[in-house]
Design an enzyme around this catalytic site. Structure first.
Site, PDB file in Angstrom:
ATOM      1  N   PRO A   2       0.814  -1.221   0.000  1.00 53.37           N
ATOM      2  CA  PRO A   2       0.000   0.000   0.000  1.00 53.37           C
ATOM      3  C   PRO A   2       0.843   1.265   0.000  1.00 53.37           C
ATOM      4  O   PRO A   2       1.688   1.455   0.869  1.00 53.37           O
ATOM      5  CB  PRO A   2      -0.824  -0.119   1.277  1.00 53.37           C
ATOM      6  CG  PRO A   2      -0.230  -1.227   2.065  1.00 53.37           C
ATOM      7  CD  PRO A   2       0.716  -1.988   1.218  1.00 53.37           C
ATOM      8  N   GLU A   3       0.641   2.092  -0.992  1.00 53.11           N
ATOM      9  CA  GLU A   3       1.217   3.436  -1.047  1.00 53.11           C
ATOM     10  C   GLU A   3       0.042   4.404  -1.011  1.00 53.11           C
ATOM     11  O   GLU A   3      -1.077   4.009  -0.681  1.00 53.11           O
ATOM     12  CB  GLU A   3       2.100   3.584  -2.303  1.00 53.11           C
ATOM     13  CG  GLU A   3       3.197   2.513  -2.343  1.00 53.11           C
ATOM     14  CD  GLU A   3       4.083   2.564  -3.585  1.00 53.11           C
ATOM     15  OE1 GLU A   3       4.251   3.653  -4.155  1.00 53.11           O
ATOM     16  OE2 GLU A   3       4.611   1.513  -3.976  1.00 53.11           O
ATOM     17  N   HIS A  96      -4.071 -14.278  10.178  1.00 55.54           N
ATOM     18  CA  HIS A  96      -3.310 -13.043  10.312  1.00 55.54           C
ATOM     19  C   HIS A  96      -4.105 -11.899  10.941  1.00 55.54           C
ATOM     20  O   HIS A  96      -3.697 -10.745  10.836  1.00 55.54           O
ATOM     21  CB  HIS A  96      -2.775 -12.622   8.944  1.00 55.54           C
ATOM     22  CG  HIS A  96      -1.995 -13.706   8.261  1.00 55.54           C
ATOM     23  ND1 HIS A  96      -0.942 -14.353   8.862  1.00 55.54           N
ATOM     24  CD2 HIS A  96      -2.130 -14.290   7.050  1.00 55.54           C
ATOM     25  CE1 HIS A  96      -0.447 -15.265   8.048  1.00 55.54           C
ATOM     26  NE2 HIS A  96      -1.160 -15.259   6.943  1.00 55.54           N
ATOM     27  N   ARG A 116       2.676  -9.890   7.355  1.00 57.95           N
ATOM     28  CA  ARG A 116       4.093  -9.715   7.692  1.00 57.95           C
ATOM     29  C   ARG A 116       4.330  -8.863   8.928  1.00 57.95           C
ATOM     30  O   ARG A 116       5.483  -8.673   9.331  1.00 57.95           O
ATOM     31  CB  ARG A 116       4.834  -9.110   6.495  1.00 57.95           C
ATOM     32  CG  ARG A 116       4.832 -10.029   5.299  1.00 57.95           C
ATOM     33  CD  ARG A 116       5.471  -9.406   4.075  1.00 57.95           C
ATOM     34  NE  ARG A 116       5.047 -10.126   2.882  1.00 57.95           N
ATOM     35  CZ  ARG A 116       5.225  -9.703   1.643  1.00 57.95           C
ATOM     36  NH1 ARG A 116       5.828  -8.556   1.427  1.00 57.95           N
ATOM     37  NH2 ARG A 116       4.807 -10.406   0.620  1.00 57.95           N
ATOM     38  N   ARG A 158      19.078  17.979  -2.016  1.00 57.47           N
ATOM     39  CA  ARG A 158      19.476  16.673  -1.503  1.00 57.47           C
ATOM     40  C   ARG A 158      20.777  16.199  -2.126  1.00 57.47           C
ATOM     41  O   ARG A 158      20.969  16.312  -3.335  1.00 57.47           O
ATOM     42  CB  ARG A 158      18.361  15.631  -1.759  1.00 57.47           C
ATOM     43  CG  ARG A 158      17.091  15.875  -0.954  1.00 57.47           C
ATOM     44  CD  ARG A 158      17.391  15.733   0.515  1.00 57.47           C
ATOM     45  NE  ARG A 158      16.233  16.084   1.328  1.00 57.47           N
ATOM     46  CZ  ARG A 158      15.468  15.172   1.966  1.00 57.47           C
ATOM     47  NH1 ARG A 158      15.735  13.901   1.839  1.00 57.47           N
ATOM     48  NH2 ARG A 158      14.452  15.568   2.717  1.00 57.47           N
TER      49      ARG A 158
END
Length: 287
Positions: A2-3, A96, A116, A158
């Site tokens: 998921p983003e 889960h 996970r 950056r």
DNA sequence: CGCGCCTCCTGTGTGC
DNA sequence: TGCACACAGGAGGCGC
């Protein structure tokens, strides 16, 4: 994985499904899923009981439900494989299930399921509209107050590779490995291009490409690449078939026809077109 | 302090 | 067929 688009789909589902509902009980089935709630699982369930959910919010990949005490929010991060599901109370429980919320109306349950266990939920104080656990997260490109010019200027300061900067959630949030590769493909940039070498126009087009691809993905319900991402009703998204780079190793570039490559990068994978996205010239040349 | 590497985790796929 | 291992990666923590 998921983003931003996937988390936004989940947020919308929660907005439809839990607003105005009152928690009657909560249960934590795996302590790791609440590791970010420092006072512990018992404190989390005790404080949730009796609270009514008043809002569903998101910044980047962080999601939170505000509560009727006006100061607390139930924060969730889905990590790699986290799911927030609205299910009938008697629906089968898989292996889960990590956290479960029951509501006083005896309607659907809210389940946090995570294979996970990189994801987590926590109860957090809200300060200036943002939970403390998300205070360090930059605004995302879909935020009405997103400052494109400021982010582009920061990006160009950056001293790292451009993809690393794209993935830094304190610079711009919501972008993960999939949409980083898609944005780089759209503007024909190699992942190892020094961020500081980008022109202002190139930096701007890159961030705009990231915003565009995430907007398009959202319209298609997100990307369910590894089948672990689903919406609150368990449905997959359909953007995978629109991906131009991620997961397309040895498939032809949709611009030039050359076969895409998968390359190891920063303990992960990067997908790129060897023709459209050429490596940057080495910078350590004499002279 | 900026930057980048390491670690957490488990199901799936692959090679011997 | 069974075992061992690589792989997937968000993000906090930590070392340089």
């Amino acid at each position: 994985m998921p983003e931003l688009p996937e988390v936004e789909v989940v947020r919308r589902g929660l907005e439809r499904g839990v607003l105005g509902r009152t928690v009657s009980a909560a249960e934590v089935l795996h302590p790791r899923a609440v590791r970010r709630h420092v006072p512990g699982p018992a404190d989390l369930t005790r404080r949730l009981k009796g609270r009514t959910i008043t809002g569903a919010h998101r910044r980047g990949k962080y999601l939170w439900l505000t509560l009727d005490d006006g100061e607390q929010a139930l924060v969730a991060h889905l990590g790699m494989s986290g799911q927030l599901l609205l299910t009938p109370p008697n629906a089968d429980v898989g292996p889960h299930l990590r956290v479960r919320l029951d509501f006083a109306d005896a309607g659907s349950q809210l389940r946090f399921v995570d294979q996970r266990t990189f994801g987590w939920v926590a109860l957090d104080e809200v300060v200036a509209g943002v939970p403390t656990s998300a205070a360090h997260i930059a605004r995302d490109p879909l935020d009405p107050n997103f400052d494109l010019a400021s982010v582009c200027a920061d990006l160009r300061r950056r001293r790292s590779e451009v993809k690393r900067a794209l993935l830094d959630q304190t610079l711009v949030s919501g972008i993960g490995n999939i949409y980083a590769d898609e944005a780089l493909w759209r503007v024909r940039l190699h992942y190892a291009t020094p961020a500081a070498s980008l022109s202002a126009a190139r930096a701007r087009s890159l961030i705009e490409a990231a915003a565009a691809v995430m907007t398009e993905a959202l319209a298609r319900g997100g990307t369910s690449f590894d089948r672990l991402y689903v919406d609150v009703e368990g449905h997959q998204g359909w953007f995978e078939q629109s991906l131009n780079a991620y997961g397309r190793e040895s498939e032809p570039c949709r611009r030039c026809g050359r076969l895409l490559r998968r390359e190891a990068w920063a303990n992960r994978s990067s997908f790129r077109c060897p023709q459209c996205q050429r490596p940057p010239r080495t910078t350590n040349r004499p002279g």
